[in-house]
Scaffold this motif. Structure first.
Motif, mmCIF file in Angstrom:
data_model
loop_
_atom_site.group_PDB
_atom_site.id
_atom_site.type_symbol
_atom_site.label_atom_id
_atom_site.label_comp_id
_atom_site.label_asym_id
_atom_site.label_seq_id
_atom_site.Cartn_x
_atom_site.Cartn_y
_atom_site.Cartn_z
ATOM 1 N N HIS A 8 0.843 -1.208 0.000
ATOM 2 C CA HIS A 8 0.000 0.000 0.000
ATOM 3 C C HIS A 8 0.873 1.252 0.000
ATOM 4 O O HIS A 8 0.574 2.223 -0.694
ATOM 5 C CB HIS A 8 -0.947 0.000 1.200
ATOM 6 C CG HIS A 8 -1.833 1.201 1.241
ATOM 7 N ND1 HIS A 8 -1.481 2.357 1.895
ATOM 8 C CD2 HIS A 8 -3.042 1.432 0.667
ATOM 9 C CE1 HIS A 8 -2.429 3.248 1.741
ATOM 10 N NE2 HIS A 8 -3.399 2.709 0.998
ATOM 11 N N LEU A 11 2.283 1.716 -3.494
ATOM 12 C CA LEU A 11 1.254 2.184 -4.429
ATOM 13 C C LEU A 11 0.955 3.665 -4.227
ATOM 14 O O LEU A 11 0.816 4.417 -5.195
ATOM 15 C CB LEU A 11 -0.026 1.360 -4.283
ATOM 16 C CG LEU A 11 0.038 -0.080 -4.793
ATOM 17 C CD1 LEU A 11 -1.254 -0.818 -4.459
ATOM 18 C CD2 LEU A 11 0.318 -0.129 -6.276
ATOM 19 N N THR A 12 0.881 4.098 -2.976
ATOM 20 C CA THR A 12 0.639 5.510 -2.678
ATOM 21 C C THR A 12 1.818 6.354 -3.159
ATOM 22 O O THR A 12 1.625 7.405 -3.792
ATOM 23 C CB THR A 12 0.431 5.717 -1.164
ATOM 24 O OG1 THR A 12 -0.631 4.864 -0.736
ATOM 25 C CG2 THR A 12 0.102 7.152 -0.833
ATOM 26 N N TYR A 13 3.021 5.900 -2.866
ATOM 27 C CA TYR A 13 4.245 6.587 -3.291
ATOM 28 C C TYR A 13 4.258 6.721 -4.809
ATOM 29 O O TYR A 13 4.483 7.808 -5.349
ATOM 30 C CB TYR A 13 5.454 5.786 -2.794
ATOM 31 C CG TYR A 13 6.791 6.304 -3.218
ATOM 32 C CD1 TYR A 13 7.457 7.256 -2.460
ATOM 33 C CD2 TYR A 13 7.412 5.818 -4.361
ATOM 34 C CE1 TYR A 13 8.705 7.724 -2.832
ATOM 35 C CE2 TYR A 13 8.649 6.278 -4.749
ATOM 36 C CZ TYR A 13 9.298 7.229 -3.979
ATOM 37 O OH TYR A 13 10.535 7.687 -4.364
ATOM 38 N N ASN A 14 4.001 5.616 -5.501
ATOM 39 C CA ASN A 14 4.022 5.622 -6.970
ATOM 40 C C ASN A 14 2.969 6.558 -7.549
ATOM 41 O O ASN A 14 3.218 7.239 -8.548
ATOM 42 C CB ASN A 14 3.827 4.216 -7.517
ATOM 43 C CG ASN A 14 5.054 3.354 -7.335
ATOM 44 O OD1 ASN A 14 6.129 3.845 -6.982
ATOM 45 N ND2 ASN A 14 4.902 2.069 -7.547
ATOM 46 N N LYS A 15 1.808 6.593 -6.932
ATOM 47 C CA LYS A 15 0.749 7.476 -7.412
ATOM 48 C C LYS A 15 1.188 8.938 -7.337
ATOM 49 O O LYS A 15 1.015 9.705 -8.292
ATOM 50 C CB LYS A 15 -0.520 7.266 -6.585
ATOM 51 C CG LYS A 15 -1.669 8.147 -6.993
ATOM 52 C CD LYS A 15 -2.875 7.926 -6.096
ATOM 53 C CE LYS A 15 -3.955 8.927 -6.450
ATOM 54 N NZ LYS A 15 -5.036 8.918 -5.478
ATOM 55 N N ILE A 16 1.807 9.323 -6.216
ATOM 56 C CA ILE A 16 2.260 10.704 -6.039
ATOM 57 C C ILE A 16 3.411 11.013 -6.991
ATOM 58 O O ILE A 16 3.452 12.089 -7.600
ATOM 59 C CB ILE A 16 2.690 10.959 -4.578
ATOM 60 C CG1 ILE A 16 1.538 10.702 -3.612
ATOM 61 C CG2 ILE A 16 3.248 12.354 -4.400
ATOM 62 C CD1 ILE A 16 0.372 11.639 -3.749
ATOM 63 N N LYS A 18 4.010 9.649 -9.904
ATOM 64 C CA LYS A 18 3.461 9.725 -11.259
ATOM 65 C C LYS A 18 2.750 11.067 -11.473
ATOM 66 O O LYS A 18 2.934 11.718 -12.505
ATOM 67 C CB LYS A 18 2.495 8.565 -11.491
ATOM 68 C CG LYS A 18 2.083 8.386 -12.924
ATOM 69 C CD LYS A 18 1.276 7.111 -13.074
ATOM 70 C CE LYS A 18 0.991 6.832 -14.525
ATOM 71 N NZ LYS A 18 0.263 5.576 -14.705
ATOM 72 N N GLN A 19 1.946 11.504 -10.493
ATOM 73 C CA GLN A 19 1.274 12.794 -10.599
ATOM 74 C C GLN A 19 2.296 13.926 -10.713
ATOM 75 O O GLN A 19 2.140 14.840 -11.524
ATOM 76 C CB GLN A 19 0.385 13.044 -9.375
ATOM 77 C CG GLN A 19 -0.865 12.239 -9.351
ATOM 78 C CD GLN A 19 -1.624 12.412 -8.030
ATOM 79 O OE1 GLN A 19 -1.118 12.976 -7.064
ATOM 80 N NE2 GLN A 19 -2.851 11.904 -8.004
ATOM 81 N N LYS A 49 2.414 3.398 -20.375
ATOM 82 C CA LYS A 49 1.777 3.769 -19.110
ATOM 83 C C LYS A 49 1.218 2.585 -18.332
ATOM 84 O O LYS A 49 0.853 2.720 -17.186
ATOM 85 C CB LYS A 49 0.659 4.780 -19.355
ATOM 86 C CG LYS A 49 1.144 6.108 -19.865
ATOM 87 C CD LYS A 49 0.000 7.055 -20.060
ATOM 88 C CE LYS A 49 0.495 8.376 -20.597
ATOM 89 N NZ LYS A 49 -0.584 9.329 -20.818
ATOM 90 N N THR A 52 4.169 -2.013 -15.039
ATOM 91 C CA THR A 52 4.788 -1.656 -13.756
ATOM 92 C C THR A 52 5.867 -2.664 -13.381
ATOM 93 O O THR A 52 6.236 -2.770 -12.218
ATOM 94 C CB THR A 52 3.731 -1.574 -12.632
ATOM 95 O OG1 THR A 52 3.046 -2.827 -12.552
ATOM 96 C CG2 THR A 52 2.755 -0.447 -12.876
ATOM 97 N N THR A 113 4.518 17.542 -1.394
ATOM 98 C CA THR A 113 3.479 16.528 -1.595
ATOM 99 C C THR A 113 3.088 15.916 -0.247
ATOM 100 O O THR A 113 3.793 16.079 0.750
ATOM 101 C CB THR A 113 3.980 15.403 -2.529
ATOM 102 O OG1 THR A 113 5.155 14.822 -1.971
ATOM 103 C CG2 THR A 113 4.284 15.928 -3.913
#
Length: 165
Positions: A8, A11-16, A18-19, A49, A52, A113
Motif C-alpha cells: 500500500h 502504491l501511494t508513493y508511486n501514485k504521487i 506519477k502525478q 503507461k 509496472t 506533496t
C-alpha cells in the motif's frame, strides 16, 4: 531499524510520483513552447503507461535541450531521471534549463506533496548532452519513440504595476 515498505505504501508513493512527473512534464512542455526556434521544440516521446514491471520506462521525453524519464525501479518504486544540455551553443536558452532544474526539485521537495518523494529523483546518471541523445535516437530509427512538435506559444510580457495611492 526501518520497516520494509508495504504494498500500500509503494502504491501511494508511486501514485504521487506519477502525478508529480506528469505535472513536471506539463510545465516542461510549457517551457519548451516559449522557444521560437522550431527545431528546439521537437521532442521524442516514449510511452508505456500500463507496465509496472521493474526496469520499465513508463514515459520519456527527449528534446535537444531537456531530458526526463519516469521509470520503475527496485521494489516496484517509480523514479524520475532528468537531464539538460550543457553545451555553450545553447547559451541563450540557459534560463530554460535553469528553470527546468528548479522545477524538478521544487515539485519533489519533501513538503511539496503529501508523501515524501524526494528519493524518487534518480541521480545515478544525469544526461548532460541531450542534443546528442536526441540525434542518436533519431538516427537509430524510432522504434519506441514518436516525434512530437510542441506548438510555439509566446510568453506574455509581465508588466510592473504601479502602486496606486
Amino acid at each position: 531499524m526501518k520497516a520494509p515498505p508495504t504494498n500500500h505504501d509503494i502504491l501511494t508513493y508511486n501514485k504521487i510520483v506519477k502525478q508529480t512527473y506528469f505535472q513536471l512534464l506539463k510545465e516542461t512542455k510549457a517551457l519548451l513552447a516559449s522557444i521560437e526556434a522550431e527545431p528546439l521544440r521537437f521532442t521524442l516521446i516514449k510511452e508505456d503507461k500500463h507496465s509496472t514491471a521493474p526496469n520499465t520506462v513508463i514515459n520519456e521525453l527527449v528534446s535537444p535541450l531537456l531530458y526526463m524519464r519516469l521509470a520503475v525501479y527496485d521494489e516496484g518504486k517509480f523514479g524520475i531521471h532528468y537531464g539538460w544540455e550543457l553545451t555553450p551553443t545553447f547559451g541563450e536558452y540557459y534560463h530554460i534549463m535553469n528553470t527546468f532544474v528548479r522545477l524538478v526539485y521544487k515539485l519533489t521537495m519533501a513538503n511539496a506533496t503529501s508523501v515524501n518523494i524526494e528519493d524518487c529523483i534518480r541521480t545515478d546518471y544525469v544526461i548532460n548532452e541531450c542534443s546528442a541523445a536526441y540525434e542518436h535516437l533519431e538516427e537509430r530509427g524510432l522504434r519506441h519513440h514518436t516525434f512530437h512538435l510542441i506548438p510555439y506559444k509566446a510568453k506574455p510580457i509581465k508588466r510592473k504595476l504601479r502602486k496606486v495611492a
